[in-house]
Design an enzyme around this catalytic site. Structure first.
Site: not given
Ligand code: GBH
Length: 487
Positions: A311, A313
């Protein structure tokens, strides 16, 4: 690697898997229907800890509207659909292990409906919705969860393995352990950054390995499927690419994030050395807060996956933290890394504070995985971008996908990365965990105040339809030539 551009054309391999992704709690609703028990996200949001009191009680109501969802998928033309099973529907009381036939039937109907429409399931066994009863006995800090999880995996392999050939044991253990037990931003909201995340990860890695071996021992010969695990990872880029200490810091960050799980499973059975060293040196009592695997566990972990689900982003910039820097240090997983993370102010943002649009990071990360783990099979199980208004004219999302998927195409065709599939996040706007319905990732729009919860295609849905039909980005000049010569 060279900077990105979308002026790059080509096709994906002919058997490439194209899909869309969702997860149970984010779309199903029906939170207490047909024997389902309470899980940690029900508890967390019912306690008012999610955006403006939002909950997943109804969500997209896919529990009832799954046939509508399958038609959406069919219309886009996907080959695969990635969804997750809710443990609490299938085994409402994990402590007794009894199977709830109604819960089992729901996913059987979904899988059958997908098959009738020629869509192949890619199934996540666990996407964060831990049964509350297991949280109450200590969650992933209690190693008896290995056995409870293994029983659950065994039940679903047996029930669905005739038709499900791609299994994902866990979605994003990093998020489960760090955001659930370190920062507490996610359910169950525990803030113990020094020890709990490490303990949680340790149990999850062993649970994954046991489930993988259960599949090998009992099902692989007859079912002939694949078992993998999905990890989230930013690309960790050195803030100053010419500074050696920044390059080292970026590698250390990549190891603490992706390597935490990928190194035991895809490389050595154990944690990366740099992680062992840095946690040990930051542990006060001389005994490391990072748990040890036994020799037998190392052997069980090592090579325990047929593919790496990724995953991805966004990208982060990394530089080393000097101890006298004026940075708040709380002790724990983040401080152990001795890094400072940031982003380039020039990178475009999104509807999420953490998500910056950095397409070149995707190609770099795929290459990092290729060289670090010996070019394992990778399925990109999530990638996507947010806004907060749900506009159906989502040009920013089309641009994001176009640019990221182009970088993936280069990674495959130019760099020979073994990427075999891609499922975009997400099929539709849904319940974005602590951020409720306010952060929207869908390629279909849903108005959550309308009881009908109608799914409306965005421009990005049309983009995917075309991408999948053409299996890539054909060179427009060659296309024209083909059209001319036909005349
Ligand atoms: C995924 O998480 C999930 O698997 C999914 O369920 C979700 O809907 C999707 O992506 C969108 O979020 O900078 O400390 O705030 C993504 C995982 C989420 C990991 C946000 C990093 C930010 C950490 N990411 N997170 S912080």
């Amino acid at each position: 690697l060279p900077v990105e551009g979308t002026d790059y054309y080509g096709r994906f391999p002919s058997n490439f898997m194209w899909g869309l992704a969702t997860s149970a709690h984010q779309i199903e609703g029906a939170w207490n229907a047909s024997g389902k028990s309470e899980h940690i996200w029900d508890r967390f949001c019912h306690a008012g800890k999610c955006w403006k009191g939002d909950t997943g009680d109804v969500a997209c109501d896919s529990f009832h509207k799954y046939m509508v969802d399958v038609q959406l998928l069919k219309k886009i033309g996907v080959t695969h659909y990635r969804f997750s099973l809710a443990w609490t529907r299938i085994i409402p009381n994990p402590l007794t292990g009894e199977v709830n036939q109604e819960g089992l039937n729901y996913y059987r109907q979904l899988i059958d409906e997908l098959q009738r429409n020629n869509i192949i399931p890619l199934v996540t066994i666990f996407h964060w919705d831990l049964p509350q009863s297991l949280e109450d006995i200590g969650s992933w800090a209690n190693e008896s969860l290995i056995g409870y999880y293994n029983h659950y995996a065994d039940v679903v392999f047996k029930a669905y393995g005739d038709k499900v050939k791609h299994w994902i044991t866990f979605n994003e253990p990093w998020v489960i352990c760090w955001m659930g037990y370190g920062t507490g931003e996610y359910a169950p909201g525990i803030k113990e950054p020094a020890t709990r995340p490490y303990k949680c990860a340790h149990t999850i890695i062993k649970s994954h390995a046991e489930a993988y071996h259960t599949y090998n021992d009992k099902y692989r010969n007859t079912q002939k499927g694949q078992v993998g695990i999905t990890m989230n990872s930013d690309f960790m880029a050195p803030k100053d690419p010419h500074n050696k200490s920044h390059i080292e810091a970026a590698t250390r960050a990549q190891q603490f994030n992706l390597g935490w799980f990928a190194h035991p499973i895809f490389k050595s059975g154990d944690y990366p050395d740099v992680m062992k060293n840095y946690v040990a040196k930051n542990s006060p009592q001389g005994t490391s807060r990072l748990p040890n695997f036994t020799a037998q566990e190392i052997a069980r972990n090592n090579g325990s996956a047929d593919f790496l689900g990724l995953n991805h982003y966004t990208t982060s910039l990394v530089e080393p933290l000097r101890r006298n820097d004026n940075v708040h240090v709380t002790g724990g997983y983040i401080d152990d890394q001795e890094n400072i993370l940031s982003h380039d102010p020039a990178w475009p943002g999104s509807g999420s504070t953490w998500l910056f649009v950095v397409p070149w990071g995707f190609r770099n990360l795929l290459n990092w995985i290729r060289t670090e783990y010996g070019n394992p099979q990778v399925i990109v199980t999530e990638n996507g971008v947010t806004d907060n208004n749900g506009t159906v004219q989502d040009k920013h999302r089309v641009d994001y996908y176009r640019a990221y998927i182009t970088e993936m195409l280069k990674a495959i065709n130019e760099d020979k990365c073994n990427v075999t599939g891609y499922t975009a996040w997400s099929l539709m706007d849904n319940f974005e965990w602590s951020n409720g319905y306010h952060e929207k990732f869908g390629i279909h729009y849903i108005n959550f105040s309308d009881p009908e919860l109608k799914r409306v295609p965005k421009d990005s849905a049309i983009f995917f339809q075309k991408l999948i039909t053409e299996n890539g980005f054909p060179d427009p000049t060659q296309n024209n030539a083909a059209v001319c010569s036909q005349k």
